[in-house]
Design a protein around this motif. Structure first.
Motif, mmCIF file in Angstrom:
data_model
loop_
_atom_site.group_PDB
_atom_site.id
_atom_site.type_symbol
_atom_site.label_atom_id
_atom_site.label_comp_id
_atom_site.label_asym_id
_atom_site.label_seq_id
_atom_site.Cartn_x
_atom_site.Cartn_y
_atom_site.Cartn_z
ATOM 1 N N LEU A 133 33.621 84.436 8.633
ATOM 2 C CA LEU A 133 33.671 84.414 10.295
ATOM 3 C C LEU A 133 32.354 84.361 10.571
ATOM 4 O O LEU A 133 31.746 85.614 10.021
ATOM 5 N N GLN A 134 31.049 83.758 10.794
ATOM 6 C CA GLN A 134 29.854 83.903 10.749
ATOM 7 C C GLN A 134 30.389 84.658 12.444
ATOM 8 O O GLN A 134 30.918 84.544 13.273
ATOM 9 N N GLU A 135 29.577 86.176 12.751
ATOM 10 C CA GLU A 135 29.801 87.302 13.671
ATOM 11 C C GLU A 135 28.731 86.841 14.708
ATOM 12 O O GLU A 135 27.645 86.641 14.694
ATOM 13 N N VAL A 136 29.257 87.281 16.059
ATOM 14 C CA VAL A 136 28.705 87.352 16.714
ATOM 15 C C VAL A 136 28.640 88.449 17.842
ATOM 16 O O VAL A 136 29.929 89.025 18.391
ATOM 17 N N LYS A 187 38.050 86.813 22.058
ATOM 18 C CA LYS A 187 37.897 87.084 20.144
ATOM 19 C C LYS A 187 38.831 85.844 19.295
ATOM 20 O O LYS A 187 38.378 85.060 18.963
ATOM 21 N N GLN A 188 39.575 85.295 20.130
ATOM 22 C CA GLN A 188 40.569 84.571 19.426
ATOM 23 C C GLN A 188 40.007 83.476 19.603
ATOM 24 O O GLN A 188 40.956 81.944 18.658
ATOM 25 N N ALA A 189 39.551 82.679 21.411
ATOM 26 C CA ALA A 189 38.866 81.535 21.453
ATOM 27 C C ALA A 189 37.932 81.232 20.353
ATOM 28 O O ALA A 189 37.504 80.791 19.687
ATOM 29 N N LEU A 190 37.161 82.742 20.236
ATOM 30 C CA LEU A 190 36.182 81.978 19.182
ATOM 31 C C LEU A 190 36.373 82.337 17.869
ATOM 32 O O LEU A 190 36.300 81.584 16.874
ATOM 33 N N ALA A 191 37.325 82.881 17.514
ATOM 34 C CA ALA A 191 37.970 82.981 15.822
ATOM 35 C C ALA A 191 38.748 81.316 16.120
ATOM 36 O O ALA A 191 38.509 81.072 14.977
ATOM 37 N N ALA A 192 39.239 80.561 16.472
ATOM 38 C CA ALA A 192 39.646 79.300 16.329
ATOM 39 C C ALA A 192 38.363 78.742 16.354
ATOM 40 O O ALA A 192 38.642 77.236 15.975
ATOM 41 N N GLY A 193 37.471 78.759 17.171
ATOM 42 C CA GLY A 193 36.323 77.890 17.260
ATOM 43 C C GLY A 193 35.063 78.283 15.759
ATOM 44 O O GLY A 193 34.647 77.885 15.000
ATOM 45 N N TYR A 209 33.965 81.538 14.902
ATOM 46 C CA TYR A 209 33.313 82.627 14.593
ATOM 47 C C TYR A 209 33.980 83.963 15.103
ATOM 48 O O TYR A 209 34.956 84.158 15.005
ATOM 49 N N LYS A 210 33.303 85.321 14.828
ATOM 50 C CA LYS A 210 34.357 86.571 14.835
ATOM 51 C C LYS A 210 33.463 87.450 15.716
ATOM 52 O O LYS A 210 32.396 87.433 16.090
ATOM 53 N N LEU A 211 34.035 87.529 16.675
ATOM 54 C CA LEU A 211 33.535 88.475 17.672
ATOM 55 C C LEU A 211 33.608 89.764 17.245
ATOM 56 O O LEU A 211 33.826 90.394 17.387
#
Length: 278
Positions: free
Chosen positions: A53-56, A82-88, A90-92
């Protein structure tokens, strides 16, 4: 055996199956080991996907349990984002920073985004949908039977509020406390709770979930079991995240819809504040 042979894709592993059948008791052990190997492989795949996952890099404010826990890697606000980004996809990667510093770093390109902000405060980049709602309240001891129906009623009582409350709670509040002889702002939420439960202040102003969290952290000699009343004299404060890249914003919004639909959002809320939504 036919089922296992099919599972392995019909390979040559079982060409010498008579030898396996000739060793009583070892067949079941082999099946167990095979199952463990498969589970391990699946777990490794999941971990590899997470690493891909691309880190943000995101500024997320200083510790304010239960929204951002002291560790900086948990909390109601943190876990939802964190979970919203992961589901999209990306990694927070969160950094605990004062909001003003996080905003400056965002504008300088040193951060990819910020959590828990509002339009007009968090810069001019790409804002997400609302993902969490803060609720500031005026908290009093129920036994005092104090009547607070509007912000102006605070002028009749001693008040302790969070740091910079006079700047962030609106013009009406700022006007009331500017001439208040018994108003103070404190950097420590737990100190506000102590003052209220010990009867040294009439009203505490701040987020109700933060108040609840720190009430459980008080010393045993302070009776924090006393009933309190939350006076909702302040409007709700919906919070958004902001990102420099519109694609990350869109992924966050899509992921937020996913975790709301599959009940992951509700699970996070219940973990930190019980069944009632904040």
């Amino acid at each position: 055996m036919a089922i296992i042979h099919s599972f392995l894709g019909g390979g040559m592993l079982f060409q010498h199956t008579p030898q396996l059948r000739a060793q009583p008791g070892k067949w079941s052990l082999f099946v167990i080991l095979l199952a463990i190997a498969c589970v391990g492989a699946l777990g490794g795949t999941a971990r590899a996907q997470e690493l891909r996952l691309q880190e943000v890099n995101v500024g997320m404010g200083l510790s304010k349990p239960p929204y951002i826990m002291e560790s900086g890697t948990a909390g109601l606000d943190y876990d939802i984002a964190k979970q919203a980004l992961a589901a999209g996809g990306y990694k927070l990667v969160g950094q605990m920073l004062p909001q003003t510093r996080a905003l400056a770093m965002l504008r300088a390109g040193q951060l990819d985004g910020m959590l828990s902000t509002t339009e007009g405060v968090g810069g001019q980049d790409y804002f997400t949908d609302t993902y969490i709602v803060y609720q500031n309240v005026a908290t009093t001891l129920t036994s005092r039977n104090l009547k607070l129906r509007q912000i102006e009623d605070l002028s009749n009582y001693s008040v302790a509020a969070f740091q910079n409350a006079s700047m962030v709670l609106g013009d009406r509040f700022g006007l009331v406390v500017s001439g208040h002889s018994d108003y103070r702002e404190l950097p420590s939420q737990i100190t506000q709770n102590k003052l209220l439960f010990m009867g040294r202040v009439d009203v505490v102003v701040g987020d109700r979930l933060i108040f609840r969290y720190f009430s459980d952290k008080l010393e045993p000699q302070i009776d924090s079991t006393q009933a309190v009343t939350y006076h909702r004299i302040f409007p709700e404060s919906p919070r958004k995240a902001v990102f420099r890249d519109a694609r990350v914003r869109d992924a966050f919004n899509a992921g937020l819809k996913i975790i709301r639909a599959n009940s992951s959002y509700d699970t996070i809320v219940k973990q930190y504040v019980g069944a009632a939504r904040p």
